[in-house]
Each structure stands twice: as C-alpha cells, then as structure tokens.
Scaffold this motif. Sequence first.
Motif, PDB file in Angstrom:
ATOM      1  N   ILE A   8      35.443  50.542  10.018  1.00  0.00           N
ATOM      2  CA  ILE A   8      35.657  49.191   9.476  1.00  0.00           C
ATOM      3  C   ILE A   8      34.325  48.543   9.132  1.00  0.00           C
ATOM      4  O   ILE A   8      34.178  47.900   8.085  1.00  0.00           O
ATOM      5  N   ASP A   9      33.334  48.718  10.001  1.00  0.00           N
ATOM      6  CA  ASP A   9      31.995  48.175   9.744  1.00  0.00           C
ATOM      7  C   ASP A   9      31.432  48.698   8.424  1.00  0.00           C
ATOM      8  O   ASP A   9      30.951  47.931   7.579  1.00  0.00           O
ATOM      9  N   ILE A  10      31.467  50.022   8.262  1.00  0.00           N
ATOM     10  CA  ILE A  10      30.905  50.641   7.057  1.00  0.00           C
ATOM     11  C   ILE A  10      31.681  50.212   5.816  1.00  0.00           C
ATOM     12  O   ILE A  10      31.085  49.869   4.782  1.00  0.00           O
ATOM     13  N   PHE A  11      33.007  50.209   5.912  1.00  0.00           N
ATOM     14  CA  PHE A  11      33.849  49.870   4.768  1.00  0.00           C
ATOM     15  C   PHE A  11      33.595  48.432   4.301  1.00  0.00           C
ATOM     16  O   PHE A  11      33.315  48.188   3.124  1.00  0.00           O
ATOM     17  N   PHE A  12      33.689  47.486   5.229  1.00  0.00           N
ATOM     18  CA  PHE A  12      33.563  46.081   4.847  1.00  0.00           C
ATOM     19  C   PHE A  12      32.128  45.700   4.487  1.00  0.00           C
ATOM     20  O   PHE A  12      31.907  44.861   3.605  1.00  0.00           O
ATOM     21  N   ALA A  13      31.148  46.305   5.158  1.00  0.00           N
ATOM     22  CA  ALA A  13      29.753  46.024   4.802  1.00  0.00           C
ATOM     23  C   ALA A  13      29.449  46.526   3.399  1.00  0.00           C
ATOM     24  O   ALA A  13      28.761  45.852   2.622  1.00  0.00           O
ATOM     25  N   SER A  14      29.978  47.688   3.049  1.00  0.00           N
ATOM     26  CA  SER A  14      29.761  48.254   1.712  1.00  0.00           C
ATOM     27  C   SER A  14      30.416  47.390   0.646  1.00  0.00           C
ATOM     28  O   SER A  14      29.806  47.072  -0.384  1.00  0.00           O
ATOM     29  N   GLY A 102      23.940  51.088  11.366  1.00  0.00           N
ATOM     30  CA  GLY A 102      24.493  51.275  12.703  1.00  0.00           C
ATOM     31  C   GLY A 102      23.760  50.503  13.779  1.00  0.00           C
ATOM     32  O   GLY A 102      24.030  50.686  14.967  1.00  0.00           O
ATOM     33  N   ASP A 103      22.820  49.638  13.375  1.00  0.00           N
ATOM     34  CA  ASP A 103      22.097  48.821  14.351  1.00  0.00           C
ATOM     35  C   ASP A 103      23.016  47.797  14.990  1.00  0.00           C
ATOM     36  O   ASP A 103      22.909  47.517  16.190  1.00  0.00           O
ATOM     37  N   ILE A 104      23.877  47.198  14.159  1.00  0.00           N
ATOM     38  CA  ILE A 104      24.794  46.179  14.637  1.00  0.00           C
ATOM     39  C   ILE A 104      26.180  46.436  14.052  1.00  0.00           C
ATOM     40  O   ILE A 104      26.348  47.278  13.169  1.00  0.00           O
ATOM     41  N   SER A 105      27.148  45.683  14.557  1.00  0.00           N
ATOM     42  CA  SER A 105      28.515  45.746  14.052  1.00  0.00           C
ATOM     43  C   SER A 105      28.817  44.439  13.327  1.00  0.00           C
ATOM     44  O   SER A 105      28.004  43.519  13.329  1.00  0.00           O
ATOM     45  N   ILE A 106      29.973  44.343  12.690  1.00  0.00           N
ATOM     46  CA  ILE A 106      30.370  43.069  12.099  1.00  0.00           C
ATOM     47  C   ILE A 106      30.590  42.045  13.204  1.00  0.00           C
ATOM     48  O   ILE A 106      30.155  40.895  13.110  1.00  0.00           O
ATOM     49  N   ASN A 129      26.296  45.878  26.731  1.00  0.00           N
ATOM     50  CA  ASN A 129      27.150  47.069  26.723  1.00  0.00           C
ATOM     51  C   ASN A 129      27.849  47.270  25.385  1.00  0.00           C
ATOM     52  O   ASN A 129      28.341  48.356  25.091  1.00  0.00           O
ATOM     53  N   ALA A 130      27.910  46.216  24.586  1.00  0.00           N
ATOM     54  CA  ALA A 130      28.522  46.312  23.259  1.00  0.00           C
ATOM     55  C   ALA A 130      27.437  46.285  22.188  1.00  0.00           C
ATOM     56  O   ALA A 130      26.369  45.708  22.392  1.00  0.00           O
ATOM     57  N   LYS A 131      27.730  46.891  21.062  1.00  0.00           N
ATOM     58  CA  LYS A 131      26.800  46.800  19.945  1.00  0.00           C
ATOM     59  C   LYS A 131      26.761  45.346  19.474  1.00  0.00           C
ATOM     60  O   LYS A 131      27.802  44.697  19.366  1.00  0.00           O
ATOM     61  N   PRO A 132      25.586  44.796  19.224  1.00  0.00           N
ATOM     62  CA  PRO A 132      25.519  43.403  18.757  1.00  0.00           C
ATOM     63  C   PRO A 132      26.187  43.253  17.402  1.00  0.00           C
ATOM     64  O   PRO A 132      26.434  44.241  16.701  1.00  0.00           O
ATOM     65  N   GLY A 133      26.476  41.993  17.028  1.00  0.00           N
ATOM     66  CA  GLY A 133      27.224  41.768  15.807  1.00  0.00           C
ATOM     67  C   GLY A 133      26.652  40.697  14.894  1.00  0.00           C
ATOM     68  O   GLY A 133      25.834  39.873  15.305  1.00  0.00           O
ATOM     69  N   LEU A 134      27.107  40.739  13.649  1.00  0.00           N
ATOM     70  CA  LEU A 134      26.752  39.722  12.667  1.00  0.00           C
ATOM     71  C   LEU A 134      27.375  38.388  13.059  1.00  0.00           C
ATOM     72  O   LEU A 134      26.804  37.321  12.848  1.00  0.00           O
TER      73      LEU A 134
END
Length: 201
Positions: A8-14, A102-106, A129-134
Amino acid sequence: MIVIKRFIDIFFASITLIVFLIPIVLIGLAVLIFLGRPIFFIQERAGQFGKPFKIIKFRSMKNTKDRDGNLLPNELRQSSFGNFIRKYSLDELPQLINILKGDISIVGPRPLLLDYVPLYNQEQKKRLNAKPGLTGWAQINGRNAISWKEKFEYDVWYVENWSLLLDIKIIALTAYKVIKSEGVNTASNSMVTRFKGDEES
C-alpha cells in the motif's frame, strides 16, 4: 499484514508522486525564489528500532545568519511562504521518496531527532517498534497543538493497536485535517519545542 502495508505504501506513494508531480515542481521553484538554496531540508532522524535515516522535506525557513555565521533562532527565520507550506503540510511532500525507499510508511509515529532516542522512557521506546510515518495517530489528534507526553501516548497506542483499517482511518482524517488546517499552532506558527526527556513525561 506487514507485506500488505508495504505494498500500500509503494502503490499510494507512487500514485501521489505522479499526480502531484507538477505541484511538487512548482513548490520547489517557489522555495528557490522565496527562500533560495538549498531547496530541500535533509536531516537525520530515527527510523524503526532507532535506525538512522535521512528525511527529505522542502525547506521552509530562511538561512539568515548572525555576524558569526550562526543561524538565527527559528522565529527570526520564518517567512509567510514557509508558514504557508508548513500549515498545509506541503513541505512534507518530498517524504514520498522516503516512503518508496522504505525509510518510512504512510502511517506511523512521526520520525523524530536521533538525539531524542536516549531520552525516551521504557514506555515511549515502544514507538520505535513501528516504522515511522508521514502521518500518524498523534497527528490527527492534535499535531503540534498537544504536549510531547500526549504525542507519545498516541504513538504507543497506535503501535499496540495497529491494523490496516486504523491506517485507512488515519489517512482519511489526515486529508480532512490538512484541508481544514486543524491541530497546528497557527496563532503564532511557532516551531515545535524540543523534547527534554522525563521532565515532559
């Protein structure tokens, strides 16, 4: 579920990069005209598990320095243009690149300065513990208008209650709040104060 979140991150960021390509270019040109070089603000932040990465944002402050070559305080380097792009989170758009890398998530806890990590108590460390987000649970519940203690409580709650449905809810509420420019200290447009550890816990 994590694999789906990454997809979802890759799809929506693209998609967002493609849709907003022209506005992103125009904002970059505006930064160059109103604030000068460099166009981007790049700073090391703490990623998942505290791993450092370099966050990318549009620069929103002037580079005005004193006679000794030191940057002036934040409040003296603000501008109406910089305040505008921060108010509507336009300075955050380059972080779509961080998402693709892949540094952060949405969605996730906002990535903070590396030197904050040693100041976290055991409960606050859970946010790593979670990937940081926008954007994140704290951002839709007050953003800059709430205390560090409240921000970390929201971050930890997100980490402990994460689901794809929660992410969708946060994304929808983020869009609404950005349009309404809610949850930002717009009265003074002041910068976020530094976290100082247990005294703010």
